[in-house]
Motif scaffolding. Sequence first.
Motif, PDB file in Angstrom:
ATOM      1  N   ALA A 103       0.825  -1.054   0.119  1.00  0.00           N
ATOM      2  CA  ALA A 103      -0.026   0.003  -0.036  1.00  0.00           C
ATOM      3  C   ALA A 103       1.088   1.275  -0.008  1.00  0.00           C
ATOM      4  CB  ALA A 103      -0.960  -0.036   1.151  1.00  0.00           C
ATOM      5  N   VAL A 104       0.205   2.353  -0.553  1.00  0.00           N
ATOM      6  CA  VAL A 104       1.248   3.571  -0.560  1.00  0.00           C
ATOM      7  C   VAL A 104       0.287   4.569   0.103  1.00  0.00           C
ATOM      8  CG1 VAL A 104       2.650   3.232  -2.543  1.00  0.00           C
ATOM      9  CG2 VAL A 104       0.587   4.460  -2.934  1.00  0.00           C
ATOM     10  N   ALA A 110      -4.621   6.570   1.347  1.00  0.00           N
ATOM     11  CA  ALA A 110      -4.081   5.367   1.297  1.00  0.00           C
ATOM     12  C   ALA A 110      -4.695   4.579   0.085  1.00  0.00           C
ATOM     13  CB  ALA A 110      -4.411   4.387   2.619  1.00  0.00           C
ATOM     14  N   SER A 111      -3.579   3.991  -0.560  1.00  0.00           N
ATOM     15  CA  SER A 111      -4.266   3.181  -1.762  1.00  0.00           C
ATOM     16  C   SER A 111      -3.380   1.839  -1.805  1.00  0.00           C
ATOM     17  CB  SER A 111      -3.926   4.109  -3.163  1.00  0.00           C
ATOM     18  OG  SER A 111      -3.626   5.102  -2.872  1.00  0.00           O
ATOM     19  N   ASP A 112      -4.085   0.553  -1.893  1.00  0.00           N
ATOM     20  CA  ASP A 112      -3.656  -0.689  -2.250  1.00  0.00           C
ATOM     21  C   ASP A 112      -2.856  -0.835  -3.481  1.00  0.00           C
ATOM     22  OD1 ASP A 112      -4.666  -1.150   0.292  1.00  0.00           O
ATOM     23  OD2 ASP A 112      -6.674  -2.159  -0.496  1.00  0.00           O
ATOM     24  N   LEU A 114      -1.903  -3.624  -6.075  1.00  0.00           N
ATOM     25  CA  LEU A 114      -2.651  -4.866  -6.258  1.00  0.00           C
ATOM     26  C   LEU A 114      -1.627  -5.695  -7.283  1.00  0.00           C
ATOM     27  CD1 LEU A 114      -6.093  -4.045  -7.193  1.00  0.00           C
ATOM     28  CD2 LEU A 114      -5.501  -4.892  -4.957  1.00  0.00           C
TER      29      LEU A 114
END
Lengths: 171, 420
Positions: A103-104, A110-112, A114
Amino acid sequence: MASRFSVARAARQLTSSAIRRPFAPITCQRWQATPAQARLFTVTAPALEKKYTEDHEWIDISADGKTATLGISDYAAKALGDVVYIELPEVDLEVGAGDAIGAVESVKSASDILTPVGGKVVEVNSALEEKPGGINKDPEGEGWIAKVEIDGEPEGTLMTKEEYTAFTEEA
Amino acid sequence: MAPSRGIYLISHAFRQCSRFSGPLAYGRKRFSTFTEKLTNPKNRVQSYLSTSDDPCLNLSIEDYILRKSPPESYILFLYTNRPCVVIGRNQNPWTEVNLSILNVADLKQSAQLKETEPPAIGNVELVRRRSGGGTVFHDEGNLNWSITCPRTDFTRDKHAEMVVRALRKLGVNRARVNERHDIVLDQGNKELPVDPEDTHRTTYTLEDGASPRPLKVSGSAYKLTRGRALHHATTLLASPNLHIIPQYLRSPAKPFIEAKGVESVSSPVGNIGLDDAIFRKEVQKQFGAMYAKVGEAVVDFVGDEYLNIPEIKKGYDELKTKEWILSQTPQFTLNAEGPSGEEICVTVHHGVIKSFHFQGAGLSNDIIEAVSSALLEQQMHEISDWRSLLGQHVETQDASASAIIDCLERFLPLPKLTKD
């Protein structure tokens, strides 16, 4: 939205024909779109060319088809803004296609991240733990996130650089 | 609790009771209706209000909305939590929160703290949310609003601007969105001509850094997933706790900890001084107006009984684990000096103690060695308290051992979490 789906569908066709010819030079991509050509091949083999997902990750599969390097695209890095933290996966973590491998965080978001392919995480880019901003500087090179020992085929739509550029312009 | 909300909750509970026709039949119908309603692609605009004040439940309902709502839908969710400190996904509770005062009510009961000593509120829950951003304090004087929308249509400001329109409609003319996507109230005296539609400037806006500084009344945090974006914020309407919030958000260990991850940016805060029912209605109205072209809003309540939805329960249980609250903490190093000049250095990677060094005049190397080997590779979330952990390896009455325990308790206190 409808137009986006059609792009994705077109991209899928292009992708499947591309991965069947791992040694096809990039300059020959145009003719890969011809359906007649695609029908000649039925087996899938690993792609040597870097591919992109609809979620703005890239995947680069090694020549022997055993490991994949994963990262986020230039487009994604720009859209996210200044990255202040990257959560990397643990080495040896088993992941399935479509799972989060990290994640960043950037600008309170917050974004995963994938992975389009399942397998075992064999290496992570620890330099990003020290300098998360490295992912903004060179997301598709030095800013790679993890290497995965592939188990199974990549899932979902994978696009070539050109297809992905068209996809991002469409969105 | 603000009186108006209390009355509202009572009347709502009453309404629910009057329609009540058997716990299971009613309950099941209601949950399945919620999921059906939420996931129906025809419902492109939806608006929910929570009757629960449980922070983990509200965050889990919100996460369920983010993951289940149709790709092209716009969803407003409003809730108010009981007192809690909420840290961002990638934050360090030891640097962001004064952990030792969270369970002050329990301490008072066990007479470890005098009644007259601040802070005066009861136990305060520690929560780690799934979105990014910094630490906030919630109580009954805040309204939390969250909007989930398609990622292609997302900007970090558009819904903060919507809330500023709601505030201005209610006469809060000093409200604007700042460069950090927060909502602030300008404190200047000059009335300069500005475009009244500009949600980023008011007639009281001063040049950057000029005093008096604007007061922050609402922060912002985001969670982005495949195709969807969640923006949530907590708006300070009438918190009775403004004077003690800094005590909760100031960690005594902070100067000694070097942490990766996200550090909060502290800002002067203020209450808007609005009634929550009036503000809530105006936010719902502005949301309805903003997406009127997309469709008419489906409106409903959600509440404590939604914990019976298995996926919401799963998210709720995850948020409550010590593993999530403590061990999700990005890598950090504590480097501090104890009360008698002892030096302590501890490195923790994702909740696992990776190194431990301790030294001080006249301390036993054997004890330090024994403690060190007990601590290495230890998961922080599996420790209930330092004394009982180390008691399994060394005699805690020993001077060296108790010096170590004192330092650990002082700089890395382990909060009592509800699941203990």
